[in-house]
Design a protein around this motif. Structure first.
Motif, PDB file in Angstrom:
ATOM      1  N   ALA A  19       0.835  -1.203   0.000  1.00 35.73           N
ATOM      2  CA  ALA A  19       0.000   0.000   0.000  1.00 35.73           C
ATOM      3  C   ALA A  19       0.869   1.252   0.000  1.00 35.73           C
ATOM      4  O   ALA A  19       0.538   2.251  -0.660  1.00 35.73           O
ATOM      5  CB  ALA A  19      -0.924  -0.005   1.221  1.00 35.73           C
ATOM      6  N   GLY A  75     -17.005   2.813   1.854  1.00 32.74           N
ATOM      7  CA  GLY A  75     -15.782   2.746   2.639  1.00 32.74           C
ATOM      8  C   GLY A  75     -16.034   2.156   4.009  1.00 32.74           C
ATOM      9  O   GLY A  75     -17.141   1.725   4.333  1.00 32.74           O
ATOM     10  N   GLU A  99      -3.896  -6.205  -0.333  1.00 38.21           N
ATOM     11  CA  GLU A  99      -4.520  -5.204   0.522  1.00 38.21           C
ATOM     12  C   GLU A  99      -5.806  -5.715   1.162  1.00 38.21           C
ATOM     13  O   GLU A  99      -6.521  -6.523   0.575  1.00 38.21           O
ATOM     14  CB  GLU A  99      -4.827  -3.938  -0.287  1.00 38.21           C
ATOM     15  CG  GLU A  99      -3.595  -3.301  -0.890  1.00 38.21           C
ATOM     16  CD  GLU A  99      -2.476  -3.168   0.109  1.00 38.21           C
ATOM     17  OE1 GLU A  99      -2.693  -2.540   1.157  1.00 38.21           O
ATOM     18  OE2 GLU A  99      -1.383  -3.702  -0.133  1.00 38.21           O
ATOM     19  N   SER A 158      -9.029  -4.754   1.643  1.00 34.86           N
ATOM     20  CA  SER A 158     -10.113  -3.846   1.284  1.00 34.86           C
ATOM     21  C   SER A 158     -11.338  -4.128   2.138  1.00 34.86           C
ATOM     22  O   SER A 158     -11.607  -5.268   2.508  1.00 34.86           O
ATOM     23  CB  SER A 158     -10.468  -4.011  -0.200  1.00 34.86           C
ATOM     24  OG  SER A 158      -9.338  -3.748  -1.013  1.00 34.86           O
ATOM     25  N   HIS A 187     -15.024  -4.519   2.149  1.00 37.20           N
ATOM     26  CA  HIS A 187     -16.161  -4.737   1.261  1.00 37.20           C
ATOM     27  C   HIS A 187     -17.463  -4.429   1.997  1.00 37.20           C
ATOM     28  O   HIS A 187     -17.575  -4.647   3.205  1.00 37.20           O
ATOM     29  CB  HIS A 187     -16.158  -6.172   0.749  1.00 37.20           C
ATOM     30  CG  HIS A 187     -14.912  -6.533   0.002  1.00 37.20           C
ATOM     31  ND1 HIS A 187     -14.670  -6.112  -1.276  1.00 37.20           N
ATOM     32  CD2 HIS A 187     -13.818  -7.249   0.378  1.00 37.20           C
ATOM     33  CE1 HIS A 187     -13.498  -6.560  -1.681  1.00 37.20           C
ATOM     34  NE2 HIS A 187     -12.953  -7.253  -0.693  1.00 37.20           N
TER      35      HIS A 187
END
Length: 1476
Positions: A403, A1126, A1154, A1156, A1158
Motif C-alpha cells: 500500500a 468505505g 490489501e 479492502s 467490502h
C-alpha cells in the motif's frame, strides 16, 4: 591500531546463532513471471505503455538473443531459479525505456516483493473457470467472445473474426445470452473504442502463439483484453514473499517451562561480513574490519561476545536515558538512518554500550520539546510516514509495504501531471516551488479560525451544565494551575475550560445520537460544559423584506409570533426545549433532550407524542424550581405543550426564543444540519462526537495550558470561555458555513466545469480569488444570491473575480436566462428582475450542483449559498492566502491568466483532497522554532515525493519504520526527513526483542537474524499485512523456545482475508448474527454487531459474498445493491437507500495484498419485517431454516484448545488422549492454528486416526479496529476469548474449552449435557481450599472485591460455551466492547482471558460449574483431588515449579488409571504408528 584491536579481541571462540524466517504463498511461479508482473505494473502507466510492452515480449524487445531466452523460459518443463532472475533483469531493462527513475525503482521493488503475484493468480483462477475448448484443457489458449447473441469460444485464432461477427448479431442463439466476462477491474483493453462485443483472450503472452492470437483479436472492432493463462507447466508450487516483520521476543523464564524431548540444531560459524557502520557495544566493528581485514574472523567472534552483554546485565538506574542515548548515537553517526535501524532492531545487544554514552545537555532539552510536540500531536508510540500529507502507518504490526508503494506511485504520478500543466515553468527550482505551493494544504489555517460564539448568544444558547456552580463538581480542583501538572488524560478542573456547542436539528437520528453521546460523556465525568442551540434544518433562511436590501431588518416581534409554525418535528423539539427552559430551567431542558434521545428504538425518529411524553417526564423529574405562569405537574405540562405544538395556544416567549436561535445560527454562519464547536472552533465530521470532539479535547487542553502559562487565563478570569474563544486576541472573527463541512475540493477528472462557456463580470478584481455562483436566477433566492455576488464584485477593495451562471430546475423560457446573459451589474439585475424580462435560451451551469439549487465556488472549492455580504468576504479570505502565494509564483502582468492558473491549480489539488491529510511539515517547522530541535531533524538528499516521519528511536514502531525509510532512501532514492522524538525519561526497558523487516531487493526473500546471543531463550511471532493469513509450514526448531541452535521457520500464506461491513439499509444497523458465505469457497462467518464487521477467507480471484444458503438468514433477509461507502467507524451507521433493488450478493475481487473493506447491504424480506433473526425458536435451531433444516449431530462433543511451543504441544496431545479415554461418543477437537507447528499437526492427525477422534483447525485475524496486544502470550489469551462467536463453523452448537496442560479424568459428556440455566457460558470458580496460597488471590480484596460484589472469580482453564445463546445475545460483541474499553490502560487485564469474563459478570453472568470440574494443586487442597474430573497444571506462584516436573509428579499414583508419563508414551507410540 594493531594493539587496540588485539586488546579488543579476547579469545572467545564463540559460535554464531542465526534464525531465518520466510513466508511463501501456494501459488505457482514460473521463470517468466517477472515479465507478466512487470506488464501488470505498466498497466498503471497507461494503455499504450502496457500494450507496447506486452507486444514487445514476444519479439524479445527487439533482441534476437533475448527472444530465444524468453521462449526457452516460457516452454521450460521445470522451474529454473536462475532463469527467473534473468527474466526479472530483462523486464527491468525493457521497462527502463518507458519509465522515469522513480517509477523504474518502484517496479524493481514491486518485483522483489511480488506485489503483482496475487493479480496473476487471480487471472489464473478466472482462466481456469472460463469455458474450454473440446478436451477441457484449462491451460489452452482460447478467446471467449461475449456479445448480444451470447457467449462463444474461439479455439483457433482464425475463428476469431467470424465469431466476433456472430456475437454482434442482435438475436441470441446461445444458451448464455446474458453472460458477461468476470473482471478483476485491472484489465486494460487494447482499444478505447466502445463495442457491443468483448473478447477475453486467455493466453500466455510469452508463448509463440501469442502474436497470431493478438493480431486476430486486435484486427476486430471488439473490445479486447488479456487474461493471463492458467499455466502450471514449468512452475514452482510456491511464491516467496517479502514485506513482513519477524519478532524474536526475549522469553521470560520465571517458570522455566521447557520441553526435554526436543534438541537444537548445531550452530554455524559466525558470519565474517559487516554492514556499513555496524557498531556493537560501542565498538565500530565495520571500521575495524575495513582497516584490518585479516582479523575479520576474530572481530566476528568479538561481535558475538559483545552481543551477549545485553539488557540482562543492565542496571535499573541506567534505563532512564537510553532513548536519549540512542538519539545521540544516531545523530552522531556517519549514516544516521542505518545506525537507527541497527540500534532499534538489535537493541538488546546495543543497550549496554548505549548506557555508557554521555548525552549533551542541549540535546536533552531539545528531546523534551520534540517529545512534547509528538505527544500533543498524537504521534507518540506511532511511526507515521507522511507523503504529501497522507499518513501511512509504517509502525503498525499490520503495515502493508504494498500500500505504501502504491501511495508513492500515486504521489509521483500527481507530480508528473502537475509538471505538465502550462502554469509551470521549465526552471526546475521554480517548478518545485510552485508544486509545493499548489499541493500545499491550508487546512491548518482554516481549522484554527474560531467563531465568536459569545457575543449575541444570550438567550440563544442553553447550557446543560456549569462546572463552576453545579454541586457534582464541588470536589474537583478549583485552580486552572492544575492544567500545568503532568497528565495523560483530560485534567479535571472545576472551571468551564471546555465549552462544546451543539447546533442541531433534534428530529434527526444523527442529532439524537450526539445528544446521547454528550450525555454519556457528562455521566463519565468529562470536564466539558455542553451547550446547545436547536432548530429545524429543513426550513430555509431566505432573506426577508426587499431582495436588494443591504440592511438587516429589525425584528418585528408581533410578526414573529404571528408566523410561528410548530408543524415540523424539528421546530416542535426546539419549542418544547424552550418551554422546559422557561418553565423550570436549563437542566430540565437538557433532561428533556436526553429523555427524547434515550427512550426510542435505534434509528426511530421522534413524533409529536414522543416529544410530549419526554417533556412531561423531564418536568416531573426536574429538581429545578417551577417558574410561575407555567404548568408544573406532568399531566398539566404535557397538556400545555400539546396546545402549543398544535397551534391552539401560542406562548409568545417560546416563539421568540425559537426565532432568536435561528437568527443566532444564521448570523454566526453555522448550520442546523449539524455543527459542533469546541471553544468556538468548528469541528469537521458534523455531529460525530467520538471522532471529532474527543480528539479535539486533547488538542484544546494543550492550547489552554499555553494560555495559563502566558497568564491569559488565571483563577480570577471572569469569562474563561471568552478567553478560550479568542486566546487573548482582540479581534473577533465571524465565520461562515459557506465552506462545506469536510472542505473537499472538487476533482478535475470527475467534474468538467466548462469555464470557457461562462462570462466573468467586467471589472478590475484586486484579489486572487475567482468566485462562480451557480443558482436558479428565476427564483427570489437566486436573484438575492446574484445581487450579493455582483455587489461584492463592485467593491473597491478585496473584490474577487465573479461569474453568475444560471442553474435552472428545468429548461424553459424564463427570466433566469435573460439575467445570465445580460446582467453584469446590480442596476442591470434590479431592472431585469422588476421588468420580468425573459430569454429563450442561454448558458446553464454544468457541474456538481443539483439543478435548481445554489452553489458557490471559490477557486473551485465548493461552498453553499451566500446569505449576506460577510459570507463572500470570508469566503474570499479563506482562499486569499493560498491564492496570493500562487499569484506571486505565477508572476505575470496578465491578470486573467493568473486567475485562470490559480483555478486550474486548485482543481488539480482537488484530486488529492479526498483522503485525510496532515500538515506534518507545518508541525516540524513549528518544532524547529524551538531551541536546539534542529539537531533532531535528519534529512537525506533525494527526489520527490519526500517521506517525512516523527518517532521515538527506541519504540516498536521505530523497529518497523527504520528499515522501510532506509529502503525508500536507498532503493527508491526518495528524500527522507526524520524527526527523532525520544522519550526523555524511560521507566522500563523499551525493547525486549530483536526485529527484522523482510525487505531486500537483491538477496533471498527472508527475515534473517545473525549473531544472536546464545544464552537467551527467544520466542518468534510474525507481523503480516492485515489481509495475510500465514500459518507455519515447517520449523527446524521450537519457535516458542529458541535456545542455542540455529532455526529455520517457514510460513505459508494459507489464504487472503476478505473483510468488510454489513448493514441493514432500513435501520442502518448491523444485522447481528447474520450468516454469510463466500460463494465458491468453504468460508462462512457471522456478522458482528461491532461495526457490522465480518471476516472471510479466499485465494485470489473473483468471488461473491452472499447470505449463507439454507439458513434462517437467507429466509429472513435479502441482499441489496448500493454504492460502497468505505469503512465506517462512526458511532451511528451510515445512511442508505432502503428501496434499492435486490441483488444476489456482492461481487468482489481479490487480486492484491490489501485488506479492502467490502460492503454488504441487506434488508428484511417482505412479510419478515417483524421477525427477529436471533429470536428464540423451539422448533428449530436459529442457524437453519425451518424449511430446509440441516441435520446436525448433537452427539459429537466439540472441544476447543490452543497451544504454542513444543512443551505445550506435547501436553495438548496428552490432553486430547485423556479426553478420548474418558469421554463417550464422537469427539471433534477444534485447535487454534496460528501458533501450531507442522510437526504437531502431523502428530495430532496420527493420534486422532489411532484413537478415534477428529481434529480440525480454526483461525482468525485480529481486526485492526480492535486494540491489539503486542506480547505473544497476551495475543493468545485474546484469541482464547474475544472471537468465540466467529471462530467456529455455524453448525457447531456448543464448545468445551480445555487448557492444553490439563488431563481429563471425567466424562466430558456430563459437562456437555449440563444445563447452563440460560447462561451463555459456564466457568469453574477458583478453589479457595489451599490456605497457604490465598494471599495470592488478588480478587479477594481491593478493587476486584468491590467490583465482584460477592460473585466468584472464575478460572479460565476450562469452560463450556453455548454458542447458540452466545451468538443470539451478542456476547462476543459485548466482550469486545468491554475489552476495548479496559485495554486502553496497559495495566488492566493482567490475565486477559480470565479477567475479561470475570469483570464483565454484571453484563454477562457466568454459570458457575461444579468445583470438581477443575482441580489445580496451586489453589485446591489435596483432599479434593480424589473427586476432580480434570487436573490442571496451574503455575504455582510460590514454588515456580516447572510444568514438566509438576506433570510427572501430580498426575501419578492410585488416583489415575495412567500416569502422565504413560500417557506421554502412548501418544508417542500412536504417532510412530501413524507416521506423525
Amino acid at each position: 591500531m594493531a594493539r587496540a584491536v588485539a586488546v579488543l579481541l579476547i579469545a572467545t571462540h564463540a559460535t554464531a546463532r542465526s534464525v531465518e524466517v520466510s513466508i511463501r504463498a501456494p501459488w505457482p511461479t514460473r521463470a517468466v513471471s517477472p515479465l507478466l508482473e512487470a506488464a501488470e505494473f505498466l498497466a498503471g502507466e497507461g494503455r499504450s505503455v502496457y500494450w507496447s510492452f506486452v507486444e514487445a515480449i514476444g519479439d524479445g524487445f527487439g533482441d534476437a538473443s533475448t527472444k530465444e531466452k524468453i521462449r526457452a523460459a516460457s516452454s521450460a518443463s521445470t522451474y529454473d531459479g536462475e532463469g527467473y532472475e534473468e527474466m526479472a533483469s530483462i523486464a527491468l531493462d525493457a521497462a527502463e525505456k518507458k519509465l522515469d527513475g522513480l517509477a523504474h525503482a518502484l517496479l524493481r521493488m514491486a518485483l522483489a516483493v511480488r506485489t503483482y503475484a496475487p493479480r496473476l493468480e487471480a487471472h489464473r483462477s478466472l482462466a481456469s473457470q472460463a469455458p474450454t475448448c473440446p478436451g477441457g484443457d484449462v491451460e489452452s489458449t482460447r478467446a471467449i467472445i461475449y456479445g448480444p447473441s451470447g457467449r462463444h469460444v474461439a479455439c483457433k485464432a482464425s475463428d476469431v473474426s467470424a465469431l466476433v461477427a456472430k456475437a454482434a448479431e442482435q438475436v441470441c442463439t446461445s444458451q448464455q445470452c446474458d453472460q458477461t466476462p468476470r473482471l478483476l477491474g485491472s484489465e486494460t483493453p487494447f482499444s478505447e473504442d466502445g463495442s457491443d462485443v468483448t473478447i477475453e483472450l486467455i493466453v500466455d503472452v510469452t508463448s509463440s502463439q501469442f502474436r497470431a492470437w493478438h493480431d486476430a483479436c486486435s484486427a476486430t472492432e471488439a473490445t479486447y483484453f488479456l487474461r493471463h493463462a492458467s499455466h502450471l507447466r514449468g512452475s514452482s508450487n510456491q511464491t516467496h514473499l517479502q514485506a513482513f516483520g519477524a519478532n524474536l521476543d526475549i522469553k521470560d523464564l520465571e517458570y522455566k517451562n521447557m520441553d526435554d524431548s526436543t534438541t537444537e540444531t548445531t550452530t554455524t560459524q559466525a558470519s565474517t561480513s559487516f554492514e556499513e557502520g555496524e557498531e556493537v557495544g560501542g565498538v565500530y566493528l565495520a571500521t575495524l574490519a575495513q582497516r584490518r581485514p585479516d582479523l575479520k574472523q576474530e572481530l566476528s567472534e568479538l561481535r558475538t561476545q559483545l552481543a551477549s552483554e545485553t539488557t540482562d546485565s543492565l542496571k535499573v538506574w541506567k534505563l532512564r536515558d537510553l532513548s536519549l542515548q540512542a538519539t545521540q548515537a544516531t545523530i552522531d553517526a556517519q549514516d544516521p538512518l542505518r545506525t537507527l535501524k541497527d540500534l532499534s532492531q538489535d537493541f538488546p545487544r546495543h543497550a549496554a554500550g548505549l548506557s555508557a554514552r554521555r548525552v549533551r545537555d542541549d540535546l536533552r532539552e531539545a528531546a523534551a520539546t520534540a517529545h512534547a510536540y509528538s505527544m500533543h500531536s498524537g504521534l507518540t508510540g506511532r511511526a507515521l510516514v507522511f507523503l504529501g500529507g497522507t499518513a501511512h502507518d509504517v509502525g503498525s504490526p499490520t503495515f502493508s509495504l504494498h500500500a505504501l508503494l502504491q501511495g508513492i506511485r500515486s504521489e509521483a504520478s500527481s507530480l508528473r501531471q502537475l509538471a505538465a500543466l502550462d502554469v509551470l515553468t521549465t526552471d526546475v527550482d521554480e517548478s518545485n516551488k510552485r508544486r509545493d505551493l499548489i499541493l500545499a494544504t491550508d487546512e491548518k489555517q482554516r481549522s484554527t479560525t474560531r467563531v465568536d460564539l459569545l457575543s449575541g448568544s444570550k438567550g440563544s444558547i442553553t447550557y446543560a451544565n456549569n462546572l463552576e456552580k453545579d454541586p457534582e463538581y464541588k470536589d474537583w480542583p478549583p485552580s486552572v494551575q492544575q492544567l500545568l501538572y503532568p497528565s495523560w488524560q483530560l485534567t479535571s478542573v472545576a472551571k468551564n475550560l471546555y465549552t462544546a456547542l451543539l447546533v442541531l436539528d433534534a428530529s434527526t437520528d444523527e442529532a439524537l445520537n450526539a445528544i446521547y453521546v454528550a450525555h454519556a460523556m457528562l455521566r463519565q465525568g468529562y470536564p466539558v460544559r455542553v451547550a446547545f442551540v436547536l432548530g429545524d434544518a429543513s426550513l430555509s433562511d431566505e432573506a426577508s423584506g426587499d431582495v436588494f436590501s443591504d440592511e438587516a431588518q429589525d425584528v418585528d416581534e408581533q410578526q414573529v409570533i404571528k408566523q410561528f409554525d410548530p408543524s415540523s418535528i424539528g421546530t416542535q423539539v426546539a419549542a418544547a426545549c424552550s418551554l422546559a427552559k422557561l418553565a423550570r430551567g436549563p437542566k430540565t431542558a437538557w433532561a428533556f433532550l436526553v429523555e427524547l434521545a434515550s427512550n426510542r428504538e435505534y434509528g426511530e425518529a421522534p413524533t409529536l407524542e414522543s416529544v410530549i411524553s419526554a417533556y412531561g417526564e423531564a418536568i416531573s423529574m426536574s429538581e429545578e424550581d417551577p417558574v410561575p405562569g407555567y404548568e408544573s405537574t406532568k399531566k398539566a405540562s404535557e397538556k400545555q405543550l400539546r396546545r402549543l405544538l398544535t397551534n391552539e395556544e401560542v406562548i409568545n416567549e417560546v416563539a421568540l426564543q425559537v426565532a432568536q436561535q435561528r437568527r443566532f445560527v444564521s448570523q454566526k454562519g453555522l448550520s442546523f444540519e449539524g455543527t459542533v464547536a469546541l471553544n468556538g472552533l468548528v469541528l469537521d465530521s458534523g455531529l460525530d462526537l467520538q471522532n471529532n470532539l474527543l480528539p479535539a479535547l486533547g488538542q484544546e487542553q494543550a492550547r489552554l495550558q499555553q494560555l495559563v502559562r502566558r497568564k491569559v487565563i488565571t483563577d480570577s478570569t471572569k469569562s474563561i470561555y471568552g478567553k478560550a474563544l479568542l486566546g487573548g486576541a482582540s479581534s473577533k472573527e465571524k465565520a461562515t458555513h459557506l465552506v462545506e463541512r469536510h472542505s473537499r475540493i472538487l476533482e478535475l477528472e470527475k467534474h468538467e466545469y466548462h469555464w470557457s462557456e461562462y462570462d466573468w463580470v467586467p471589472g478590475n478584481p484586486q484579489g486572487n480569488v475567482s468566485i462562480v455562483l451557480a443558482t436558479d436566477l428565476s427564483s427570489v433566492s437566486g436573484v438575492r444570491a446574484a445581487y450579493l455576488v455582483l455587489k461584492h464584485a463592485s467593491q473597491k477593495e478585496g473584490a474577487a473575480r465573479v461569474s453568475v451562471v444560471h442553474n435552472p430546475s428545468s429548461d424553459s423560457d424564463e427570466t433566469g436566462h435573460y439575467i445570465s446573459k445580460h446582467c453584469t451589474t446590480v442596476d442591470a439585475l434590479r431592472e431585469a428582475y422588476f421588468s420580468k424580462k425573459t430569454s429563450t435560451d442561454g448558458v446553464t451551469f454544468r457541474g456538481p450542483c443539483e439543478p435548481g439549487t445554489t452553489c458557490t465556488f471559490a477557486n473551485s472549492r465548493k461552498a453553499n449559498a451566500p446569505t449576506n455580504d460577510g459570507d463572500l468576504v470570508v469566503l474570499a479570505r479563506s482562499e486569499a492566502l493560498y491564492a496570493s502565494k500562487l499569484a506571486e509564483a505565477f508572476d505575470s502582468e496578465d491578470r486573467p491568466r493568473v486567475l485562470d492558473a490559480i483555478g486550474a491549480a486548485r482543481r488539480y489539488a482537488g484530486q488529492r483532497s479526498l483522503e485525510p491529510r496532515s500538515d506534518v511539515e507545518g508541525l516540524i517547522e513549528a518544532m524547529l522554532k524551538e531551541q536546539g530541535v534542529e539537531q533532531l531533524v535528519l534529512t537525506s538528499d533525494g527526489i520527490a515525493p519526500q517521506a517525512t516521519a516523527i518517532f521515538d528511536p527506541l519504540s516498536e514502531a521505530a523497529q518497523r519504520a527504520a528499515p522501510v525509510l532506509l529502503a525508500l532512501r536507498d532503493v527508491l532514492g526518495l528524500k527522507v526527513r526524520l524527526v527523532l522524538a525520544p522519550d526523555p525519561e524511560l521507566q522500563e526497558m523499551p525493547l525486549q526483542k530483536y526485529y527484522r523487516f523482510a525487505l531486500d531487493v537483491d538477496s533471498a526473500p527472508r527475515a534473517k537474524f545473525a549473531s544472536l546471543p546464545k544464552h537467551q531463550v527467544l520466542t518468534l511471532r510474525v507481523d503480516t499485512p492485515e489481509a495475510w493469513d500465514a500459518q507455519m509450514a515447517s520449523a527446524s526448531s521450537d519457535p516458542d523456545n529458541m535456545r542455542a541452535g540455529d532455526a529455520r521457520i517457514v510460513y505459508e500464506l494459507k489464504s487472503l482475508v476478505v473483510m468488510g461491513q454489513c448493514y441493514d439499509v432500513v435501520d442502518s444497523r448491523p444485522p447481528n448474527g447474520l450468516q454469510i458465505q463466500l460463494e465458491g469457497t468453504s468460508s462462512d462467518t457471522l456478522v458482528m454487531q461491532n461495526l457490522g464487521y465480518f471476516q472471510l477467507r479466499s485465494q485470489p480471484g473473483a468471488w461473491k459474498i452472499k447470505l449463507a444458503s439454507n439458513t434462517r438468514s437467507e429466509e429472513l433477509y435479502e441482499t441489496v445493491q448500493v454504492e460502497p461507502v468505505g469503512f465506517a467507524r462512526s458511532w451511528y451507521g451510515p445512511s442508505f437507500d432502503a428501496d434499492a433493488e435486490a441483488s444476489d450478493g456482492v461481487d468482489i475481487v481479490v487480486s492484491d495484498f490489501e485488506a479492502s473493506a467490502h460492503q454488504l447491504r441487506v434488508r428484511k424480506r417482505k412479510g419478515q419485517e417483524n421477525v427477529e433473526l436471533l429470536g428464540e425458536d423451539d422448533q428449530s435451531s436459529w442457524f437453519f431454516s425451518s424449511k430446509k433444516k440441516k441435520r446436525r449431530s448433537k452427539d459429537t462433543i466439540h472441544v476447543f484448545s490452543l497451544a504454542t511451543g513444543s512443551l505445550y504441544e506435547r501436553m495438548l496431545k496428552i490432553m486430547m488422549l485423556s479426553v478420548r479415554k474418558r469421554t463417550t461418543g464422537p469427539i471433534k477437537f477444534w485447535l487454534f492454528e496460528n501458533y501450531l507447528t507442522p510437526a504437531f499437526k502431523d502428530g495430532a492427525r496420527a493420534l486422532g486416526e489411532s484413537k478415534g477422534f477428529d481434529v480440525a483447525y480454526v483461525t482468525y485475524k485480529w481486526p485492526e479496529w480492535l486494540r491489539t496486544q503486542t506480547v505473544k502470550q497476551r495475543i493468545i489469551w485474546g484469541y482464547k476469548i474475544l472471537f468465540l462467536d466467529v471462530l467456529f463453523p455455524l453448525d457447531v452448537p456448543k464448545i468445551i474449552y480445555v487448557d492444553a496442560d490439563q488431563v481429563v479424568r471425567g466424562n466430558l459428556r456430563e459437562l456437555w449435557d449440563l444445563d447452563l440455566q440460560g447462561h451463555a457460558y459456564g466457568y469453574t470458580p477458583f478453589c479457595d481450599s489451599r490456605k497457604e496460597t490465598l494471599g495470592y488471590q488478588f480478587w479477594r480484596s481491593g478493587y476486584w472485591k468491590d467490583h465482584l460484589r460477592g460473585k466468584p472469580y472464575h478460572i479460565s482453564a476450562l469452560y463450556v460455551v453455548d454458542l447458540e445463546v452466545f451468538r443470539r445475545r451478542g456476547v462476543g460483541d459485548q466482550l469486545r466492547m468491554v475489552y476495548d474499553q479496559l485495554s486502553r490502560d496497559p495495566a488492566s487485564l493482567s490475565n486477559l482471558d480470565q479477567d475479561l469474563p470475570n469483570y464483565a459478570q454484571p453484563q454477562i453472568p457466568i454459570f458457575s460449574l461444579p468445583q470438581d470440574w477443575l482441580w489445580c494443586e496451586s489453589w485446591c487442597s489435596d483432599s479434593s483431588k480424589a473427586t476432580a474430573k480434570t487436573i490442571d497444571l496451574c503455575n504455582h506462584p510460590a514454588t515456580k515449579e516447572n510444568k514438566l516436573t509438576m506433570a510427572k509428579r501430580i498426575i501419578n499414583g492410585s488416583l489415575f488409571e495412567e500416569s502422565w508419563v504413560e500417557l506421554d508414551e502412548e501418544v508417542k507410540a500412536a504417532e510412530m504408528m501413524g507416521g506423525g
